[in-house]
Design a protein around this motif. Sequence first.
Motif, short mmCIF file in Angstrom:
data_model
loop_
_atom_site.label_atom_id
_atom_site.label_comp_id
_atom_site.label_asym_id
_atom_site.label_seq_id
_atom_site.Cartn_x
_atom_site.Cartn_y
_atom_site.Cartn_z
N ILE A 104 -22.70 55.95 93.38
CA ILE A 104 -22.72 55.20 94.64
C ILE A 104 -22.86 53.71 94.34
O ILE A 104 -23.70 53.32 93.53
CB ILE A 104 -23.91 55.65 95.51
CG1 ILE A 104 -23.92 57.18 95.68
CG2 ILE A 104 -23.88 54.96 96.88
CD1 ILE A 104 -25.28 57.75 96.05
N ALA A 154 -25.57 53.22 101.72
CA ALA A 154 -25.71 53.69 100.34
C ALA A 154 -27.12 54.21 100.09
O ALA A 154 -27.31 55.21 99.38
CB ALA A 154 -25.37 52.57 99.37
N LEU A 155 -28.11 53.53 100.67
CA LEU A 155 -29.50 53.94 100.48
C LEU A 155 -29.78 55.27 101.16
O LEU A 155 -30.50 56.12 100.60
CB LEU A 155 -30.44 52.86 101.00
CG LEU A 155 -30.28 51.47 100.35
CD1 LEU A 155 -31.22 50.47 101.00
CD2 LEU A 155 -30.52 51.54 98.85
N GLU A 190 -26.04 58.32 90.78
CA GLU A 190 -26.31 57.01 90.21
C GLU A 190 -26.04 55.98 91.30
O GLU A 190 -25.04 56.08 92.01
CB GLU A 190 -25.42 56.75 88.99
CG GLU A 190 -25.73 55.45 88.27
CD GLU A 190 -25.00 55.31 86.94
OE1 GLU A 190 -24.70 54.17 86.54
OE2 GLU A 190 -24.74 56.36 86.30
N LEU A 191 -26.95 55.01 91.44
CA LEU A 191 -26.84 54.04 92.52
C LEU A 191 -26.83 52.63 91.97
O LEU A 191 -27.69 52.25 91.17
CB LEU A 191 -28.03 54.20 93.48
CG LEU A 191 -28.16 53.16 94.60
CD1 LEU A 191 -26.99 53.25 95.57
CD2 LEU A 191 -29.49 53.35 95.33
N HIS A 192 -25.83 51.83 92.41
CA HIS A 192 -25.76 50.41 92.06
C HIS A 192 -25.70 49.59 93.33
O HIS A 192 -24.79 49.79 94.16
CB HIS A 192 -24.50 50.13 91.23
CG HIS A 192 -24.51 50.76 89.88
ND1 HIS A 192 -24.76 50.05 88.71
CD2 HIS A 192 -24.29 52.04 89.50
CE1 HIS A 192 -24.69 50.88 87.67
NE2 HIS A 192 -24.42 52.09 88.13
N ALA A 213 -28.23 58.00 98.97
CA ALA A 213 -28.95 58.11 97.70
C ALA A 213 -30.29 58.82 97.91
O ALA A 213 -30.69 59.67 97.10
CB ALA A 213 -29.16 56.73 97.10
#
Length: 268
Positions: free
Chosen positions: A191, A205-206, A220-222, A209
Motif C-alpha cells: 500500500i 491507506a491507513l 507493507e505500507l508507505h 492497513a
Amino acid sequence: MIFEKTELGIGNAILDIYIGDELKKAPAMLVIPGGGYGCVCADREGEPIALAYLSRGFNAFVLHYSVGKDAPVNCPLAEASSAIAYIRRNSEKLGVDPEKVYAVGFSAGGHLCGSLATLWHRDEIKEKAGIEYGENRPTAVVLQYPVITALGKGHMNSFYNLLGTREPTREQLEYYSLEKHVDERSAPAFILHTAGDQAVPVENALYIAEAYAGAKIPFELHIYPFGPHGLALANEVTAKGKEEFIDPQAARWVDDSIVFFKRLTEGK
C-alpha cells in the motif's frame, strides 16, 4: 515484446497484453488504472505501468473496465475477476506462472484492485464473472493512493459513479468500504499513498492497513510526505512535464513492490 488486445466477454472489458519475447512462466501483473469509476486513465496508469513491470521480468496486462452508465453494480469487479481468471486459464500460452498473478490499482482502480483482494470470494461475483472459486484471487496486490472507504474520509464521487446513484444505501456503502472486509481470505497488500494527496485522503491507506494488521494478513505500507494525487510511476515517464509528479523516493515503489512479492514467496 508481443502486444495484443483481447475482449474478455463480459461487460466492456478489454485486456491489453504485454508479453516479453523471452519470458516463460513469468509472474503476471494485472494493471488497473484509475479514473473515479467515470473513465479509465490508461495513458498514465496503464501502459507505462505495464512496461515498468515488463522491464523487470513480468508479463503485464492492462484492464479497460466498464465505467459510469456502462457499469451496472458489480460489473467492474466481475470484469477484473474475469481478467485474473483469464490469465490463469491461459497461463501456458501467456507465459506466466499461475501461482504468481498479481494486480496493481490506482485511485478508484485501487478500489477495484482492493475489491479483488477482499471480495473475490463473494458468490455474486463468481456467478457474474462465470468463474470457479479462487480463480480470481490475486496472489497479492499493490494499492496506490487507493479509494478505500465510503464511510469515512473517502472519495464519494467514485462511489456515486460505481453505484450509479448519489443516494446510495447504507448497505451499499458498507459493501464497498473495503476496510470492513479484510479477513483471512484477503490477498496480501503493498500500500502506498502521499500525505499531501488532496483528492483521496491519506486516511484511506491507513484504514486498509489497520484492517490488514487486525486480520494478521501480510502488508507493507508507505506514506510519502509530499506529492499530489496521481503520481503513477512518480518519474519523468508519467509526469508529462509536471515537476510535482516527480519524486525519486516514491519512484522506488515498483522495485519495492517486487521485493515484497519475493518475501511473501520466500517467507523472509
